[in-house]
Enzyme design. Structure first.
Site, mmCIF file in Angstrom:
data_model
loop_
_atom_site.group_PDB
_atom_site.id
_atom_site.type_symbol
_atom_site.label_atom_id
_atom_site.label_comp_id
_atom_site.label_asym_id
_atom_site.label_seq_id
_atom_site.Cartn_x
_atom_site.Cartn_y
_atom_site.Cartn_z
ATOM 1 C CG PHE A 97 -1.947 -1.036 1.495
ATOM 2 C CD1 PHE A 97 -2.098 -1.681 0.028
ATOM 3 C CD2 PHE A 97 -3.085 -1.159 1.800
ATOM 4 C CE1 PHE A 97 -3.419 -2.230 -0.248
ATOM 5 C CE2 PHE A 97 -4.154 -2.370 2.321
ATOM 6 C CZ PHE A 97 -4.296 -2.346 1.289
ATOM 7 C CG ASN A 135 1.884 -7.526 -0.577
ATOM 8 O OD1 ASN A 135 2.234 -8.390 -0.454
ATOM 9 N ND2 ASN A 135 0.954 -7.439 -1.969
ATOM 10 C CB THR A 136 -1.122 -4.466 4.911
ATOM 11 O OG1 THR A 136 -1.003 -3.403 3.953
ATOM 12 C CG2 THR A 136 -1.084 -3.785 6.370
ATOM 13 C CG ASN A 156 -5.818 -8.240 -3.607
ATOM 14 O OD1 ASN A 156 -4.476 -8.026 -4.832
ATOM 15 N ND2 ASN A 156 -5.478 -6.870 -3.165
#
Length: 365
Positions: A115, A176-177, A245
């Site tokens: 992000f 990815n978070t 996603n």
């Protein structure tokens, strides 16, 4: 068929670091070069979804135009809609570089960007300065990595962009978070959707318009997870679901040279997995709720196959990296040919034709 992008431009872009190449492609569009590409209008491709009228079902997925730099330019490439973001309340740099890895043999990408974006206020200013009306520009909202209340970050996104968003996407599916996908758990999801819907309903009364909210989920779900999410989106009357996603799976890869890199995999290898998850969602939520299908689209056949799996609209990003900026127009041309070949009044006539087929398949490991 000869593809000049693959023959010339792709080689030049692929000689560069992936993030530098991405930045150059944004600058390329900012020059106005998109005007050389001709969209493909066809009334048989027009769609009405969640109260919005789409000129065609092919959209640009979030991740390309993270900061709302070029939404109108993207639409000029022939996309029926585009989605900016993911945008978080505060600017953040994302994960350490390198964080994007190409797999040309598979026409795939692994990324662990995290992000990275300029934050709400920078994107808001760009959207306020847009000259153009009537185009469909979605806003993909997310949470800061260091947020103390991630759900509030989504509510803040709706509050900030309400006047300018054609629709919202609550992105809880990025791998990815750390901890973000925990929001897909039923109790957390219930709170998130309730607070987002309440904020939307409050703002709808103030602004006199109702902006749809979509939920973007991961392809790495069990059947139990799919059923839980489907129950919550139905209970909260969410406007639609975006599936899916990037995946943490490396199933189906031919090139294993960077497969060990952490991050989400996108591109052609994700097509079947995302179609299976999409079909299972379609069966779980019924025929009425809109679904936007994402994952593995590279041409008209893969776009049509996702519609057959149960999608109302489709999105792509990685496909443009490998096929070039004319991909949306070419897919629309191909969908028109399918309409010709099958004597379809509208491309939506094939929606769900293979839902049962895909829903009966096992999700790859």
């Amino acid at each position: 068929m000869f593809n000049p992008y693959k023959a010339i431009a792709q080689k030049a872009f692929f000689a560069l670091d992936a993030e530098k190449a991405h930045g150059l492609s944004i600058k390329f569009l900012q020059t106005g070069a998109a005007c050389v590409f001709k969209p493909h209008p066809d009334s048989r491709l027009e769609q009405s979804v969640a109260g919005l009228s789409f000129p065609n079902p092919v959209g640009m997925a979030a991740g390309y135009d993270k900061n709302a730099d070029v939404p109108l330019e993207i639409l000029k490439l022939g996309f029926g809609f585009t989605e900016v973001g993911t945008i978080t309340p505060k600017p953040q740099s994302g994960n350490p570089k390198p964080r994007i890895f190409r797999l040309p043999t598979d026409e795939a990408v692994i990324n662990r960007l995290g992000f990275n974006n300029d934050g709400h206020q920078a994107a808001l200013q760009r959207l306020e300065n847009l000259r153009g009306k009537g185009q469909i520009i979605g806003v993909n909202i997310g949470a800061n990595k260091d947020s103390e209340d991630r759900t509030q970050d989504y509510v803040s996104g709706i509050d900030t962009f309400y006047k300018h968003a054609s629709y919202f996407t609550a992105n809880i599916s990025s791998p990815n978070t750390p901890g973000l996908r925990d929001l897909q758990a039923r109790e957390s999801l219930s709170e998130l959707l309730s607070r987002c819907i309440n904020k939307r309903n409050e703002l709808a009364k103030i602004h006199g318009k109702r902006v749809p909210i979509f939920l973007k989920v991961a392809p790495d779900l069990t059947q139990e997870g799919i059923d839980d999410i489907a129950a919550e989106v139905a209970d909260k009357n969410i406007d639609g679901v975006i599936i899916s996603n990037t995946t943490l799976s490396r199933s189906g890869l031919k090139d294993m040279t960077v497969a060990h890199e952490t991050g989400g995999l996108s591109g052609k290898p994700v097509l079947t997995r995302s179609n299976i998850v999409l079909a299972k969602f379609r069966e779980a939520i019924g025929n009425d709720m809109p679904i936007i299908g994402v994952g593995g689209i590279s041409d008209a056949n893969s776009a049509a196959e996702k519609i057959r799996a149960g999608a109302d609209l489709v999105q792509l990003y990685t496909g443009m990296i490998y096929q070039g900026p004319s991909i949306a127009a070419k897919i629309c041309q191909g969908l028109s040919r399918i309409c010709d070949q099958q004597s379809l009044a509208n491309i939506s006539d094939i929606r769900g034709a293979k839902t049962e087929y895909y829903s009966n398949l096992e999700i790859p490991k």
